[in-house]
Design an enzyme around this catalytic site. Structure first.
Site, PDB file in Angstrom:
ATOM      1  N   ILE A 142      39.075  41.416  40.803  1.00 16.49           N
ATOM      2  CA  ILE A 142      39.930  40.971  39.695  1.00 16.49           C
ATOM      3  C   ILE A 142      40.836  39.842  40.155  1.00 16.49           C
ATOM      4  CG2 ILE A 142      41.717  41.676  38.070  1.00 16.49           C
ATOM      5  CD1 ILE A 142      40.448  44.411  37.930  1.00 16.49           C
ATOM      6  N   ASP A 143      41.394  39.956  41.348  1.00 12.01           N
ATOM      7  CA  ASP A 143      42.167  38.843  41.901  1.00 12.01           C
ATOM      8  C   ASP A 143      41.348  37.561  41.914  1.00 12.01           C
ATOM      9  OD1 ASP A 143      44.721  39.747  42.426  1.00 12.01           O
ATOM     10  OD2 ASP A 143      44.294  40.382  44.472  1.00 12.01           O
ATOM     11  N   ALA A 144      40.118  37.658  42.420  1.00 14.10           N
ATOM     12  CA  ALA A 144      39.265  36.469  42.537  1.00 14.10           C
ATOM     13  C   ALA A 144      38.914  35.905  41.166  1.00 14.10           C
ATOM     14  CB  ALA A 144      37.996  36.814  43.318  1.00 14.10           C
TER      15      ALA A 144
END
Length: 402
Positions: free
Chosen positions: A173-175
């Site tokens: 999700i960060d990426a």
């Protein structure tokens, strides 16, 4: 540099006249800024005097810096000091884009929130990435990738049915927030070209996490039952996303469309399976998935993974070799893609990394600049702002810069 090579380089740098201020930490904010850097923007990473927090969490944190701060310049400022804050304002005044994903309220407490910045500089595009958004009751909660995996529903559908919910193996999700944040910035840059005004952009890890599951969410919102963990396989199709052991590893296989299932039966020499009353339709195969998986193992376990891929692919059946990282590096497709690049520092140091997952025309992927050390460009950037060396030394003595 020849004219031809210069033209190719410029074609791969469409944001060469864009300046970005990166006030992010860890992955999402720095990653969005790095995408813009890879597209040619000048990105100035404003770090605390002690550096991005990722620099202090061991080897994996250093890998975050190498992966998501390539091609940037770093200036280390104490933004709680009057002098450090004034330098930040001068940098922002020359910028097109500001990106931040600090803990909720941090930039506002410094006086550098989107309202303050855009009131002073209306052309600036300001992207904020939070954990849970700025409108709901969790707006003040810190948000990391793992919390968003949990609260977006992603963990509830990941893992085996009889075991605990599982996270995805990487901070996905960060990426994804990094790339979607960069997409929003690109849209705002285009919009500014039409209106002359910047924009305030906001996204959250929670929203990105749900967006990554759009098909499953739309299925559920359309009346489907609550999705659950089933491990490998898809709940409504079979064989679909089935993990099948081979002689030397595993493959993943999908052949649920009727023509694909018939073709699979023919290719593996088991035409009788097509008429088996347990497997005649997709619905029956879903109902008898356990027996189907036994049949798939019987059909393929004597082949190597590479042999399975070769056999099924040439018959237009979807199949993938479940590769370890070491095996991924040996993939001829990965080698041909050019996604593996060498990042090179001004001091000559080099490290392997991954370029953007797309190409612009025929321009080759450039070898990006390595991630800077904390504050590596402080003196040069201050000089460009008009500070004399004696003034820079004085700022350093008072701890405003590092």
């Amino acid at each position: 540099m020849t004219f031809e090579s210069r033209e190719t380089t410029e074609a791969a740098a469409p944001l060469k006249n864009v300046r970005v201020i990166d006030m992010g930490q860890y992955i999402a904010g720095p990653g969005a800024a790095m995408v813009l850097a890879e597209l040619g923007a000048q990105v100035i990473k404003i770090e605390p005097v002690a550096g991005d927090q990722a620099r202090h969490i061991g080897r994996y944190g250093e890998s975050m810096i190498r992966a998501y701060s390539r091609g940037k310049q770093s200036i280390a400022l104490d933004l709680k000091s009057k002098a450090g804050l004034e330098i930040a304002w001068r940098l922002i005044g020359q910028a097109d884009v500001v990106i931040q994903n600090l803990r909720p309220g941090a930039v506002e407490a410094l006086g550098l929130g989107p309202s303050a910045v855009r009131e002073r500089f209306p052309r600036v595009i300001y992207l904020s990435i939070s954990g849970f958004g700025d409108l709901g009751p969790s707006s003040e909660r810190p948000g990391y990738d793992i919390a968003a995996q949990a609260e977006s529903g992603l963990m509830s559908v990941t893992g085996e049915p009889d075991r605990l919910p599982q996270k995805v193996g990487v901070p996905i999700i960060d990426a994804a927030a990094a790339h979607l944040g960069a997409q929003a910035v690109l849209a705002a840059l285009y919009g500014r070209g039409q209106t002359g005004r910047g924009e305030t952009l906001r996204t959250s890890l929670l929203e990105v996490g749900m967006h990554l599951q759009a098909t499953t969410w739309c299925d559920y919102l359309g009346g489907a039952p609550e999705p659950t963990r089933i491990g490998d396989g898809q709940p409504n199709n079979a064989p679909a996303a089935e993990v099948v052991p081979t002689r030397d590893g595993h493959i993943v296989l999908s052949a649920y469309a009727e023509e694909h299932w018939l073709r699979f039966c023919r290719v593996v020499g088991r035409e009788s399976l097509a008429a088996d009353p347990r497997f005649r339709t997709n619905a029956l195969r879903v109902q008898h998935r356990a027996e189907l998986r036994i049949v798939l193992r019987e059909c393929l376990s004597s082949f190597t993974s590479e042999e399975c891929v070769a056999l099924l692919s040439r018959n237009q059946i979807v199949v993938g070799f479940v590769r370890s990282y070491q095996q991924v590096l040996q993939s001829a497709d990965v080698k041909a893609s050019g996604i593996l690049v060498d990042a090179t520092g001004a001091d000559g140091r080099r490290y392997p990394s991954l370029g953007l997952p797309y190409r612009l025309g025929d321009a080759p992927r450039a070898n990006p600049a390595a991630a800077p050390s904390c504050g590596a460009d402080t003196d040069r950037l201050l000089s460009e702002l008009g500070f004399a060396q004696s003034e820079i030394d004085e700022l350093r003595r008072h701890g405003a810069v590092a």
